[in-house]
Design an enzyme around this catalytic site. Structure first.
Site, PDB file in Angstrom:
ATOM      1  N   THR A 158       0.791  -1.209   0.000  1.00 45.81           N
ATOM      2  CA  THR A 158       0.000   0.000   0.000  1.00 45.81           C
ATOM      3  C   THR A 158       0.828   1.266   0.000  1.00 45.81           C
ATOM      4  O   THR A 158       1.599   1.520   0.922  1.00 45.81           O
ATOM      5  CB  THR A 158      -0.965   0.084   1.199  1.00 45.81           C
ATOM      6  OG1 THR A 158      -1.731  -1.096   1.256  1.00 45.81           O
ATOM      7  CG2 THR A 158      -1.905   1.251   1.061  1.00 45.81           C
ATOM      8  N   ALA A 182       6.690   3.339  -6.911  1.00 44.52           N
ATOM      9  CA  ALA A 182       6.668   1.932  -7.331  1.00 44.52           C
ATOM     10  C   ALA A 182       8.041   1.460  -7.803  1.00 44.52           C
ATOM     11  O   ALA A 182       8.370   0.278  -7.668  1.00 44.52           O
ATOM     12  CB  ALA A 182       5.630   1.725  -8.432  1.00 44.52           C
ATOM     13  N   CYS A 214       9.991   1.352  -3.963  1.00 42.89           N
ATOM     14  CA  CYS A 214       9.450   0.518  -2.880  1.00 42.89           C
ATOM     15  C   CYS A 214       9.017  -0.844  -3.421  1.00 42.89           C
ATOM     16  O   CYS A 214       8.158  -0.912  -4.300  1.00 42.89           O
ATOM     17  CB  CYS A 214       8.264   1.219  -2.222  1.00 42.89           C
ATOM     18  SG  CYS A 214       7.492   0.249  -0.913  1.00 42.89           S
ATOM     19  N   THR A 240       5.187  -1.736  -3.422  1.00 48.89           N
ATOM     20  CA  THR A 240       4.298  -0.860  -4.180  1.00 48.89           C
ATOM     21  C   THR A 240       4.385  -1.237  -5.651  1.00 48.89           C
ATOM     22  O   THR A 240       5.469  -1.466  -6.164  1.00 48.89           O
ATOM     23  CB  THR A 240       4.724   0.618  -4.000  1.00 48.89           C
ATOM     24  OG1 THR A 240       4.694   0.947  -2.613  1.00 48.89           O
ATOM     25  CG2 THR A 240       3.818   1.560  -4.763  1.00 48.89           C
TER      26      THR A 240
END
Length: 188
Positions: A14, A173, A176, A179
C-alpha cells in the site's frame, strides 16, 4: 504493516497519495498486497468514494481494520454532512478512546475538494502544508515517503493534480518493493 503475532508473516503493501492543486483533488493508491517476500495480490482497490462521491478515502494497514474505519468514517460523514474536518476529528477521537477501535492497525488518507487529512489511531488528524503555488501533498503506507517526496518535487510544476499523482506513484513503485504501478485514481 506488521502482524501482532509472530506466528503470522509480516504483511506489507500500500502506497496512498493525495494531491490538491488548482481546485482539483486526487487520491491514488497502488494495488499490491505482499506477505513477506510474496506478492499475494496485485490489483487490490484501496481508494474509495464516500459521501455520495464528495469525499475520497484511501487506506493503508490491515484490510479488515481499514474497512471498519471506512465504515465508521461514512457514519461520521452522515452525522456531519459537508464537514469533513469534524467527521475526521470525531473518528480519530473514537479511534483513540474506544477499547475495540484502538486495536485497529490502519491509517486513512481522506480528502474533499478543499482539504486533505491523514487520520491515525493515536488521535492525529493532520492536514498537509501548502506549497508556494498553493498545492498540497500527503501520503501514507510503505511507499508513502517516496510518493510524498516525489509529489512535493512535482507540485509547483505545470502539471495537473492527477499527472502529479500518477508520476509520484510511479516513482514510489520504482523504489518501494511493496508498491506496484497498478493504480486506482479517484478525482474530485
Amino acid at each position: 504493516m506488521q502482524s501482532n503475532s509472530s506466528s503470522f508473516p509480516d504483511w506489507h503493501g500500500t502506497t496512498i497519495l493525495a494531491v490538491r492543486k488548482n481546485g482539483s483533488t486526487v487520491i491514488a493508491g497502488d494495488g499490491q498486497v505482499s506477505m513477506g517476500p510474496t506478492v499475494v495480490k496485485g490489483n487490490a482497490r484501496k481508494v474509495r468514494r464516500l459521501a455520495g462521491g464528495k469525499v475520497v478515502a484511501g487506506f493503508a494497514g490491515a484490510t479488515a481494520d481499514a474497512f471498519t474505519l471506512i465504515e465508521r468514517l461514512e457514519a461520521k460523514l452522515e452525522q456531519y454532512p459537508d464537514q469533513l474536518a469534524r467527521a475526521c476529528v470525531d473518528l480519530a477521537k473514537d479511534w483513540r478512546t474506544d477499547r475495540y477501535l484502538r486495536r485497529l492497525e490502519a491509517m486513512l488518507l481522506v480528502a474533499d475538494k478543499t482539504a486533505i487529512y491523514t487520520v491515525t489511531g493515536v488521535g492525529d488528524v493532520l492536514e498537509p502544508g501548502e506549497s508556494l503555488g498553493g498545492g498540497a501533498v500527503a501520503a501514507i503506507g510503505s511507499g508513502g515517503n517516496y510518493a510524498l517526496a516525489a509529489g512535493k518535487a512535482l507540485i509547483d510544476l505545470d502539471l495537473s493534480a492527477e499527472d502529479i499523482a500518477r508520476k509520484a506513484m510511479g516513482i514510489a513503485a520504482e523504489i518501494c518493493v511493496y508498491t506496484n504501478g497498478n493504480l486506482t485514481v479517484e478525482s474530485l
